[in-house]
Design a protein around this motif. Structure first.
Motif, PDB file in Angstrom:
ATOM      1  N   GLU A  80      20.684  11.197  90.851  1.00 51.72           N
ATOM      2  CA  GLU A  80      21.961  10.654  90.390  1.00 51.72           C
ATOM      3  C   GLU A  80      22.419  11.386  89.139  1.00 51.72           C
ATOM      4  O   GLU A  80      21.733  11.379  88.122  1.00 51.72           O
ATOM      5  CB  GLU A  80      21.840   9.157  90.109  1.00 51.72           C
ATOM      6  CG  GLU A  80      23.169   8.512  89.711  1.00 51.72           C
ATOM      7  CD  GLU A  80      23.047   7.007  89.502  1.00 51.72           C
ATOM      8  OE1 GLU A  80      23.037   6.284  90.513  1.00 51.72           O
ATOM      9  OE2 GLU A  80      22.935   6.578  88.337  1.00 51.72           O
ATOM     10  N   LEU A  81      23.552  12.018  89.237  1.00 50.33           N
ATOM     11  CA  LEU A  81      24.208  12.650  88.094  1.00 50.33           C
ATOM     12  C   LEU A  81      25.498  11.889  87.829  1.00 50.33           C
ATOM     13  O   LEU A  81      26.393  11.856  88.680  1.00 50.33           O
ATOM     14  CB  LEU A  81      24.518  14.122  88.385  1.00 50.33           C
ATOM     15  CG  LEU A  81      25.377  14.863  87.351  1.00 50.33           C
ATOM     16  CD1 LEU A  81      24.641  14.969  86.018  1.00 50.33           C
ATOM     17  CD2 LEU A  81      25.765  16.253  87.860  1.00 50.33           C
ATOM     18  N   ILE A  85      22.359  15.507  94.094  1.00 50.02           N
ATOM     19  CA  ILE A  85      22.333  16.958  94.303  1.00 50.02           C
ATOM     20  C   ILE A  85      21.055  17.340  95.040  1.00 50.02           C
ATOM     21  O   ILE A  85      19.944  17.030  94.589  1.00 50.02           O
ATOM     22  CB  ILE A  85      22.421  17.715  92.965  1.00 50.02           C
ATOM     23  CG1 ILE A  85      23.702  17.320  92.217  1.00 50.02           C
ATOM     24  CG2 ILE A  85      22.377  19.222  93.205  1.00 50.02           C
ATOM     25  CD1 ILE A  85      23.818  17.940  90.841  1.00 50.02           C
ATOM     26  N   SER A  86      21.224  18.026  96.160  1.00 48.19           N
ATOM     27  CA  SER A  86      20.097  18.543  96.937  1.00 48.19           C
ATOM     28  C   SER A  86      20.210  20.059  97.039  1.00 48.19           C
ATOM     29  O   SER A  86      21.315  20.618  97.119  1.00 48.19           O
ATOM     30  CB  SER A  86      20.090  17.948  98.351  1.00 48.19           C
ATOM     31  OG  SER A  86      20.044  16.538  98.313  1.00 48.19           O
ATOM     32  N   VAL A  87      19.060  20.728  97.031  1.00 49.21           N
ATOM     33  CA  VAL A  87      19.009  22.173  97.173  1.00 49.21           C
ATOM     34  C   VAL A  87      18.071  22.498  98.331  1.00 49.21           C
ATOM     35  O   VAL A  87      16.902  22.089  98.319  1.00 49.21           O
ATOM     36  CB  VAL A  87      18.515  22.860  95.883  1.00 49.21           C
ATOM     37  CG1 VAL A  87      18.459  24.377  96.067  1.00 49.21           C
ATOM     38  CG2 VAL A  87      19.428  22.504  94.704  1.00 49.21           C
ATOM     39  N   ARG A 115      23.939  20.872  98.233  1.00 48.98           N
ATOM     40  CA  ARG A 115      24.679  19.734  98.784  1.00 48.98           C
ATOM     41  C   ARG A 115      24.905  18.686  97.695  1.00 48.98           C
ATOM     42  O   ARG A 115      23.996  18.342  96.946  1.00 48.98           O
ATOM     43  CB  ARG A 115      23.923  19.112  99.956  1.00 48.98           C
ATOM     44  CG  ARG A 115      24.624  17.880 100.557  1.00 48.98           C
ATOM     45  CD  ARG A 115      23.850  17.300 101.714  1.00 48.98           C
ATOM     46  NE  ARG A 115      24.410  16.025 102.151  1.00 48.98           N
ATOM     47  CZ  ARG A 115      24.999  15.806 103.321  1.00 48.98           C
ATOM     48  NH1 ARG A 115      25.106  16.789 104.204  1.00 48.98           N
ATOM     49  NH2 ARG A 115      25.469  14.612 103.641  1.00 48.98           N
ATOM     50  N   PHE A 116      26.151  18.210  97.635  1.00 53.84           N
ATOM     51  CA  PHE A 116      26.510  17.097  96.762  1.00 53.84           C
ATOM     52  C   PHE A 116      26.872  15.901  97.645  1.00 53.84           C
ATOM     53  O   PHE A 116      27.738  16.010  98.512  1.00 53.84           O
ATOM     54  CB  PHE A 116      27.728  17.435  95.893  1.00 53.84           C
ATOM     55  CG  PHE A 116      27.518  18.546  94.907  1.00 53.84           C
ATOM     56  CD1 PHE A 116      27.012  18.289  93.646  1.00 53.84           C
ATOM     57  CD2 PHE A 116      27.857  19.851  95.232  1.00 53.84           C
ATOM     58  CE1 PHE A 116      26.841  19.314  92.725  1.00 53.84           C
ATOM     59  CE2 PHE A 116      27.687  20.883  94.318  1.00 53.84           C
ATOM     60  CZ  PHE A 116      27.173  20.615  93.066  1.00 53.84           C
ATOM     61  N   ASP A 117      26.202  14.786  97.432  1.00 49.28           N
ATOM     62  CA  ASP A 117      26.578  13.527  98.075  1.00 49.28           C
ATOM     63  C   ASP A 117      27.206  12.627  97.031  1.00 49.28           C
ATOM     64  O   ASP A 117      26.656  12.444  95.931  1.00 49.28           O
ATOM     65  CB  ASP A 117      25.350  12.842  98.684  1.00 49.28           C
ATOM     66  CG  ASP A 117      24.859  13.545  99.939  1.00 49.28           C
ATOM     67  OD1 ASP A 117      25.476  13.341 100.996  1.00 49.28           O
ATOM     68  OD2 ASP A 117      23.869  14.298  99.843  1.00 49.28           O
ATOM     69  N   TRP A 134      30.753  14.083 101.152  1.00 50.46           N
ATOM     70  CA  TRP A 134      29.725  15.061 100.781  1.00 50.46           C
ATOM     71  C   TRP A 134      30.284  16.467 100.890  1.00 50.46           C
ATOM     72  O   TRP A 134      31.284  16.703 101.571  1.00 50.46           O
ATOM     73  CB  TRP A 134      28.455  14.920 101.628  1.00 50.46           C
ATOM     74  CG  TRP A 134      28.641  15.027 103.124  1.00 50.46           C
ATOM     75  CD1 TRP A 134      28.755  13.992 104.017  1.00 50.46           C
ATOM     76  CD2 TRP A 134      28.743  16.224 103.903  1.00 50.46           C
ATOM     77  NE1 TRP A 134      28.914  14.470 105.303  1.00 50.46           N
ATOM     78  CE2 TRP A 134      28.897  15.821 105.261  1.00 50.46           C
ATOM     79  CE3 TRP A 134      28.717  17.577 103.607  1.00 50.46           C
ATOM     80  CZ2 TRP A 134      29.039  16.750 106.301  1.00 50.46           C
ATOM     81  CZ3 TRP A 134      28.851  18.506 104.640  1.00 50.46           C
ATOM     82  CH2 TRP A 134      29.007  18.089 105.970  1.00 50.46           C
ATOM     83  N   VAL A 135      29.619  17.390 100.209  1.00 52.24           N
ATOM     84  CA  VAL A 135      30.012  18.801 100.209  1.00 52.24           C
ATOM     85  C   VAL A 135      28.751  19.659 100.301  1.00 52.24           C
ATOM     86  O   VAL A 135      27.763  19.388  99.609  1.00 52.24           O
ATOM     87  CB  VAL A 135      30.795  19.183  98.930  1.00 52.24           C
ATOM     88  CG1 VAL A 135      31.054  20.679  98.876  1.00 52.24           C
ATOM     89  CG2 VAL A 135      32.102  18.430  98.860  1.00 52.24           C
ATOM     90  N   GLU A 136      28.785  20.684 101.134  1.00 52.57           N
ATOM     91  CA  GLU A 136      27.722  21.679 101.194  1.00 52.57           C
ATOM     92  C   GLU A 136      28.303  23.045 100.846  1.00 52.57           C
ATOM     93  O   GLU A 136      29.386  23.403 101.317  1.00 52.57           O
ATOM     94  CB  GLU A 136      27.067  21.717 102.576  1.00 52.57           C
ATOM     95  CG  GLU A 136      26.247  20.476 102.887  1.00 52.57           C
ATOM     96  CD  GLU A 136      25.526  20.534 104.216  1.00 52.57           C
ATOM     97  OE1 GLU A 136      24.585  19.743 104.418  1.00 52.57           O
ATOM     98  OE2 GLU A 136      25.907  21.369 105.068  1.00 52.57           O
TER      99      GLU A 136
END
Length: 253
Positions: free
Chosen positions: A139-140, A129-131, A197-199, A222-224
């Protein structure tokens, strides 16, 4: 003054019966010609109506002919015009989702409630998860995660133990779904302006799908996600029964 009403209804027989009765009593206009759009159904139908009419100037007033009806007003046939004229308006902005699948195909969608990522196989998903371009959680390990608007915070977000957000708050709820590691991570509150963003880590072994208000994309890489202030949805509620009151009442139910 609501003089031109467009009546839209879900496919449920009770909603179709209500639409027929209301058209007989008040007439009916095409949504593009109407002063107000009346949606008859449940919350799912309201979401579809908002998506389908977002380019039209008329606000949407829902009457519950479904189950929960969180976004709807109570159904009544006799005093509709007076209720429409007295109704209070709430304006909400959706989320915009850009998703890249493992074949390199880009998908774009809007979500009024939330964008969720869900594991699509027997093993837990692994998400980074990036912000705003900065990795916040490397890592989740989880069944999934979601980003919810205030309007959607009582839906899937609340079921996943996320917080209920005041309707006027400029924040989004980032909520884990059955997080395994970090064991106690429950999510975060982020500013409305944030780009999330989720990778997907190990996407071949641990496939993930993305869902934006029931628009589903499989095999995500990935999703933004961000709020979309250029799009405004106008909802009408009976006085004293708007989204703000409902969100507060939900916390004391």
């Amino acid at each position: 003054m609501a003089s031109k009403i467009a009546f839209l209804a879900s496919s449920a027989p009770v909603a179709q019966t209500a639409r027929t009765a209301l058209i007989t009593r008040y007439g009916n206009y095409e949504p593009a010609e109407a002063d107000v759009i009346v949606a008859l159904g449940g919350d799912g139908f309201m979401l579809r109506t908002l998506h389908g009419t977002q380019d039209l100037p008329a606000p949407v007033y829902g009457m519950n002919r479904g189950t929960i009806g969180f976004l709807m007003n109570e159904y009544s046939e006799s005093d509709l015009v007076d209720r429409l004229n007295a109704a209070e308006e709430e304006v909400i902005n959706p989320l915009t989702m850009t998703a890249m699948d493992r074949d390199g195909v880009r998908h774009d969608a809007l979500a009024i409630n939330e964008v969720s990522l869900l594991r699509a196989g027997p093993q837990a998903a692994k998400l980074r998860i990036s912000v705003d371009g900065r990795v916040r959680l490397a890592e989740l390990v989880c069944d999934g995660a979601l980003l919810a608007t205030p309007a959607g915070s009582t839906a899937y977000n609340y079921s996943a133990h996320g917080p209920i957000l005041p309707i006027g708050s400029d924040v989004l709820a980032l909520t884990a779904i059955a997080a395994f590691r970090p064991r106690r991570w429950r999510g975060a509150l982020l500013p409305k302006t944030a780009m999330v963003r989720f990778d997907v880590i190990e996407p071949e072994k641990r496939p993930v799908m993305a869902d934006a208000d029931s628009t589903s994309i499989d095999n995500i890489d990935w999703v933004e996600i961000r709020s979309e202030p250029s799009i405004s949805h106008r909802l009408l509620f009976d006085p004293g029964h708007g989204l703000e009151e409902r969100l507060i009442s939900e916390q004391f139910a």
